[in-house]
Design a protein around this motif. Structure first.
Motif, short mmCIF file in Angstrom:
data_model
loop_
_atom_site.label_atom_id
_atom_site.label_comp_id
_atom_site.label_asym_id
_atom_site.label_seq_id
_atom_site.Cartn_x
_atom_site.Cartn_y
_atom_site.Cartn_z
N ASP A 56 -4.63 -1.79 5.88
CA ASP A 56 -3.57 -1.70 6.98
C ASP A 56 -2.45 -2.61 6.81
O ASP A 56 -2.93 -3.63 6.02
N VAL A 57 -1.39 -2.48 7.02
CA VAL A 57 -0.07 -3.27 7.07
C VAL A 57 0.37 -3.74 8.49
O VAL A 57 0.39 -3.02 9.32
N ASN A 111 7.55 -10.42 9.57
CA ASN A 111 6.41 -11.04 8.91
C ASN A 111 5.66 -9.73 8.30
O ASN A 111 5.45 -8.68 9.35
N VAL A 112 5.17 -9.66 7.36
CA VAL A 112 4.22 -8.50 6.67
C VAL A 112 3.17 -9.13 6.13
O VAL A 112 3.23 -10.14 5.41
N GLU A 113 1.85 -8.50 6.79
CA GLU A 113 0.71 -8.85 6.24
C GLU A 113 -0.20 -7.66 5.50
O GLU A 113 -0.42 -6.57 6.45
N LEU A 114 -0.81 -7.62 4.39
CA LEU A 114 -1.53 -6.63 4.04
C LEU A 114 -3.02 -6.99 4.42
O LEU A 114 -3.42 -8.13 3.94
N ASN A 141 0.86 -1.12 -0.09
CA ASN A 141 -0.11 0.15 -0.11
C ASN A 141 1.10 1.14 0.04
O ASN A 141 1.69 1.34 -0.92
N ASP A 142 0.94 2.14 0.88
CA ASP A 142 1.64 3.42 0.98
C ASP A 142 2.66 3.21 2.17
O ASP A 142 3.23 4.24 2.81
N LYS A 143 3.09 2.10 2.48
CA LYS A 143 3.82 1.62 3.96
C LYS A 143 5.06 1.07 3.38
O LYS A 143 5.13 0.31 2.42
N LEU A 144 6.00 1.52 3.99
CA LEU A 144 7.45 1.03 3.86
C LEU A 144 7.94 0.18 5.05
O LEU A 144 8.06 0.96 6.18
N LYS A 202 7.63 -7.30 18.74
CA LYS A 202 6.70 -6.31 18.69
C LYS A 202 5.87 -6.71 17.51
O LYS A 202 6.32 -6.89 16.54
N ARG A 203 4.56 -6.15 17.54
CA ARG A 203 3.49 -6.15 16.48
C ARG A 203 3.28 -4.67 16.33
O ARG A 203 2.60 -4.14 17.27
N VAL A 204 3.02 -4.26 15.20
CA VAL A 204 2.71 -2.71 14.68
C VAL A 204 1.79 -2.71 13.56
O VAL A 204 1.95 -3.76 12.49
N VAL A 205 0.78 -2.26 13.72
CA VAL A 205 -0.41 -2.05 12.51
C VAL A 205 0.00 -0.56 12.15
O VAL A 205 -0.23 0.13 12.74
#
Length: 348
Positions: A204-205, A196-199, A184-187, A246-249
């Motif tokens: 949100d990411v 781990n990255v999930e769209l 999306n617009d996240k880096l 850590k988990r970040v949204v």
């Protein structure tokens, strides 16, 4: 007072040589010819770098095109003061070396960019599939169900575009070439970590870091594709520095940061083992997660059931096992109302 001199790195010398090749190919101005002569005379490392590359090439048979660039190269006096004198004695001229670099620029770019040579590579998994790749830089990339990505490794960055789904990557360390994941617009950017990255469906990411430190940023979007000039550093402020556990949204607002214990992390990564682990999630959230691994749809007839908290371990795609567990433990029954649609209701 002590003077400290920064020695040029080999990669920088080679990159400068490649730049000169491009200039020679389109034609040097008088001023550029002088600058090139100065560059060649400035350090023996410059001539050594070019000499090393000649070892990869045989049969230099067209020299006239560039011979006029350095007519003084044939003079003995010039040869005595020129760093290429030894080469000239062996019958090689600066023009020959320059010609070699023009012809082999594609080879040189490939040697600097070992992964995909700057070309975009597309990868995808179908619903219920899971695939692991060993990338050419040594990183290990695992794609979860129904995931689409594009990879573009260049001289400056290792870029992955997550257009759909979820990935986990164990990043091979390369401080000269950070690895970036765009979604999306996240880096998300790292050097040598695991994350781990999930769209998410919301756009949100979600980022979960299991090793090292990962930076996150928000970047500009254009025509549905992030603008990620591979040769430039994106001038975006860091939203957060995410540490292991850590988990970040990442949304359009401030990042939501949550601390995870070891069991939480294992739950997040359980899909890599073909499992889904629930530890008190709402039933409606659990059903949406199960649906990611199957073409079957699970509908709650009574929305009050959405608040039911469930726990347990299930195989991904095992809808029948989940429905049997719900009926046994929560008296929630199901019936097939379409070829791929189940309705869940309370058994009063």
């Amino acid at each position: 007072m002590t003077n400290v001199y920064q020695l040029p790195r080999k990669d920088d010398v080679q990159a400068a040589a490649a730049t000169w090749v491009a200039a020679i190919d389109r034609g040097l101005t008088v001023s550029e010819e002088r600058q090139l002569q100065c560059w060649l005379a400035a350090s023996s490392a410059h001539s050594v770098a070019m000499q090393e590359m000649t070892e990869h090439w045989e049969g230099l048979d067209v020299l006239e095109r560039l011979a006029k660039l350095f007519p003084e190269a044939s003079n003995s006096s010039a040869a005595a003061s020129n760093p290429f004198s030894d080469w000239l004695t062996a019958g090689l001229s600066v023009a020959a070396i320059a010609l070699f670099m023009v012809v082999t620029v594609a080879f040189w770019q490939t040697s600097l960019v070992p992964v995909y040579s700057g070309n975009i590579e597309k990868m995808a998994t179908g619903v219920g599939q899971r695939t692991t790749y060993r990338l050419s830089d040594g990183s290990q990339l695992t794609l979860n169900t129904d995931t689409n990505i594009e990879i573009n490794f260049t001289k400056y960055y290792r870029d992955i575009y997550l257009d759909k789904g979820e990935l986990h990557i164990q990043v091979a360390k390369d401080r000269e070439r950070p690895l970036r994941v765009f979604s999306n617009d996240k880096l998300v950017q790292a050097v040598g970590t695991a994350f781990n990255v999930e769209l998410l469906r919301s756009g949100d990411v979600e980022l979960v870091v299991t090793e090292g430190i990962v930076n996150t940023s928000r970047i500009e979007k254009k025509a549905g594709r992030v603008m990620s000039a591979a040769s430039k550093v994106i001038e975006s402020p860091i939203l957060s520095q995410v540490k292991p556990g850590k988990r970040v949204v990442l949304s359009n607002d401030e990042p939501e940061v949550h601390a995870l214990d070891a069991r939480d992390v294992q739950s997040v990564l359980s899909w890599q083992r073909g499992e889904l682990v629930f530890r008190g999630e709402r039933l409606d959230d659990a059903l949406r997660e199960v649906e990611r691994y199957t073409n079957q749809e699970l509908i709650l007839k009574d929305q009050s059931l959405a608040e039911v908290k469930i726990a347990g371990l299930f195989r991904t795609g095992d809808v029948k096992g989940l429905l049997a567990s719900l009926e046994k433990n929560f008296s929630i029954k199901s019936r097939l109302i379409d070829s791929n649609k189940f309705e869940l209701y309370k058994n009063n």
